[in-house]
Write a protein that holds these residues in place. Structure first.
Motif, PDB file in Angstrom:
ATOM      1  N   VAL A 195      -7.055  -2.266   0.166  1.00 52.54           N
ATOM      2  CA  VAL A 195      -7.502  -1.936   1.538  1.00 52.54           C
ATOM      3  C   VAL A 195      -8.984  -1.625   1.653  1.00 52.54           C
ATOM      4  CG1 VAL A 195      -5.223  -1.094   2.199  1.00 52.54           C
ATOM      5  CG2 VAL A 195      -6.881   0.503   1.239  1.00 52.54           C
ATOM      6  N   VAL A 196      -9.759  -1.754   0.576  1.00 48.48           N
ATOM      7  CA  VAL A 196     -11.151  -1.325   0.610  1.00 48.48           C
ATOM      8  C   VAL A 196     -11.967  -2.029   1.685  1.00 48.48           C
ATOM      9  CG1 VAL A 196     -11.947  -2.985  -1.130  1.00 48.48           C
ATOM     10  CG2 VAL A 196     -13.156  -0.804  -0.840  1.00 48.48           C
ATOM     11  N   HIS A 197     -11.592  -3.256   2.037  1.00 48.34           N
ATOM     12  CA  HIS A 197     -12.361  -4.002   3.039  1.00 48.34           C
ATOM     13  C   HIS A 197     -11.750  -3.901   4.427  1.00 48.34           C
ATOM     14  CE1 HIS A 197     -14.866  -5.537  -0.122  1.00 48.34           C
ATOM     15  NE2 HIS A 197     -13.844  -6.103  -0.741  1.00 48.34           N
ATOM     16  N   THR A 198     -10.923  -2.911   4.641  1.00 45.69           N
ATOM     17  CA  THR A 198     -10.313  -2.712   5.961  1.00 45.69           C
ATOM     18  C   THR A 198     -10.701  -1.347   6.504  1.00 45.69           C
ATOM     19  OG1 THR A 198      -8.284  -1.614   5.221  1.00 45.69           O
ATOM     20  CG2 THR A 198      -8.333  -4.022   5.100  1.00 45.69           C
ATOM     21  N   ASP A 227      -8.705   0.833   7.288  1.00 45.33           N
ATOM     22  CA  ASP A 227      -7.731   1.826   6.817  1.00 45.33           C
ATOM     23  C   ASP A 227      -8.225   2.599   5.608  1.00 45.33           C
ATOM     24  OD1 ASP A 227      -5.933   1.009   8.757  1.00 45.33           O
ATOM     25  OD2 ASP A 227      -4.950  -0.454   7.432  1.00 45.33           O
ATOM     26  N   TRP A 228      -9.244   2.067   4.923  1.00 43.99           N
ATOM     27  CA  TRP A 228      -9.634   2.672   3.656  1.00 43.99           C
ATOM     28  C   TRP A 228     -10.242   4.068   3.787  1.00 43.99           C
ATOM     29  CZ3 TRP A 228      -8.560   3.756  -0.844  1.00 43.99           C
ATOM     30  CH2 TRP A 228      -9.480   4.128  -1.827  1.00 43.99           C
ATOM     31  N   ARG A 258      -8.480   7.010   1.834  1.00 45.88           N
ATOM     32  CA  ARG A 258      -9.183   7.598   0.690  1.00 45.88           C
ATOM     33  C   ARG A 258      -9.286   9.104   0.851  1.00 45.88           C
ATOM     34  NH1 ARG A 258     -15.022   5.275  -0.349  1.00 45.88           N
ATOM     35  NH2 ARG A 258     -15.207   5.971   1.826  1.00 45.88           N
ATOM     36  N   ARG A 279      -7.186   0.972  -3.633  1.00 47.36           N
ATOM     37  CA  ARG A 279      -8.554   0.624  -3.225  1.00 47.36           C
ATOM     38  C   ARG A 279      -8.716  -0.890  -3.098  1.00 47.36           C
ATOM     39  NH1 ARG A 279     -13.989   0.064  -3.749  1.00 47.36           N
ATOM     40  NH2 ARG A 279     -15.205   1.936  -3.294  1.00 47.36           N
ATOM     41  N   VAL A 288       0.838  -1.203   0.000  1.00 51.02           N
ATOM     42  CA  VAL A 288       0.000   0.000   0.000  1.00 51.02           C
ATOM     43  C   VAL A 288       0.869   1.247   0.000  1.00 51.02           C
ATOM     44  CG1 VAL A 288      -1.691   1.323   1.321  1.00 51.02           C
ATOM     45  CG2 VAL A 288      -1.921  -1.158   1.138  1.00 51.02           C
TER      46      VAL A 288
END
Length: 360
Positions: free
Chosen positions: A271-274, A276-277, A281, A268, A248
């Motif tokens: 990390v979209v499912h964490t 951290d997103w 973002r 995206r 990342v």
């Protein structure tokens, strides 16, 4: 046997002079007959004298290639055929391997145009001693060559080209990764060259070195050219090594160096499912706002489209906020862009209502 070099010399003399075309077929017939005669001598009279004779004739033909304008291709092909006969003669005679190595190397360096030397054809004659000497001399000559830096035009003079050809053949024949890397790292004129080096290192299990070359390449290209492929390689390696956070970070640094929708999508996906997103973002989009360049705004608009396609309530609220910010960044072009958004999502009443609430 002793008369063959004189025959070759006579056939080659003034081959490109005015009026020589009329007798070229006869000259060519003489030269090809010499090649056939050498093959016959390989059966009837093999030995050191034949090896020396063939070497003399190969050199004559190579000189002929360099000095000819009209018949370079034919002479180069003939020189290659005679050199093949030389390899067979060496296999039967077992000449001094060090002397043979020197002759083969000198032939190529003094005649960059022809002929090509196949080390595989000389494997038995060179043996380990000859090959080691060949390698040592070639590397000693090649190492001092200057590196072609990023953005520079390649300086491929005849001497450099000849050495490069020698090293490429040597690296391929010996399957020596370090030699291959030495060759590749002499030309770093584009990001694709950095990618080549990194790929060879990755494919040979030298992950840490591969990642180092990726970082060097990314610094050199500044987000252009081979940047995306370099990023891909880095992400794959960091994930394989169990370091998703470092993957990342590579993408994040690349995005800050030069905003790009493809890099945004890579981040995206990672990390979209964490948790951290959302903050990450926001950081990426805020960077585009602060950047304010035409490129950054174009990426900003494309990210709006990407997030709108998700059709979640959270995404829509976020996009509306981004559109509000975009109006301040592009007041002149914003009205047309907003109409474009509305026309593409005319059936999405929730989005249109949210835009209306914000005065958009």
């Amino acid at each position: 046997m002793d008369s063959l070099p004189a025959t070759v010399a006579s056939a080659l003399v003034e081959a490109d002079s005015a009026g020589s075309e009329t007798d070229w077929p006869a000259r060519w017939q003489v030269l090809t007959a010499v090649s056939v005669e050498l093959q016959s001598l390989l059966v009837t009279d093999p030995g050191p004298d034949l090896v020396a004779l063939i070497e003399q004739i190969v050199t004559q033909l190579a000189d002929g290639v360099a000095g000819s304008r009209r018949h370079r291709v034919e002479l180069a092909e003939l020189a290659h055929r005679v050199l093949s006969t030389h390899a067979r003669a060496c296999a039967e005679t077992a000449p001094d391997p060090v002397r043979l190595a020197d002759w083969l190397l000198d032939l190529q360096l003094q005649h960059p145009d022809a002929p090509d030397v196949s080390l595989a054809a000389y494997a038995d004659a060179l043996d380990d001693e000859g090959l080691a000497h060949y390698r040592e001399r070639a590397v000693t000559l090649f190492e001092p060559l200057p590196v072609i830096g990023f953005g520079e035009t390649g300086r491929y003079d005849r001497a450099r080209w000849a050495l490069l050809r020698v090293m490429e053949e040597l690296a391929e024949y010996s399957e020596d990764v370090d030699l291959q890397l030495l060759v590749l790292s002499k030309d770093l004129s584009s990001g694709w060259h950095y990618l080549q080096v990194a790929t060879v290192l990755r494919d040979n299990g030298r992950s840490e070195e591969a990642l180092d070359w990726v970082e060097r390449g990314l610094r050199a290209v500044g987000g252009r050219g081979a940047a995306l492929r370099l990023i891909d390689l880095a992400v794959e390696e960091h994930l394989r090594r169990g370091s998703p956070q470092r993957a990342v970070e590579v993408c994040r640094e690349a995005f800050f160096a030069r905003p790009n929708l493809d890099v945004y999508l890579k981040i995206r996906a990672l990390v979209v499912h964490t948790d951290d997103w959302p903050p990450l973002r926001a950081e990426l989009v805020n960077h585009l706002v602060q950047d304010g360049t035409r490129l950054a705004i174009e990426v900003y608009r494309r990210i709006v489209e990407v997030e709108l396609a998700r059709r979640g309530v959270e995404e829509q609220e976020l996009v509306v906020e981004w559109l509000h910010q975009l109006r301040g960044l592009q007041p002149d072009a914003f009205a047309d862009y907003l109409e474009h958004i509305k026309s593409r999502h005319v059936a999405d009443r929730q989005l249109l209502d949210e835009l209306s609430k914000r005065g958009l």
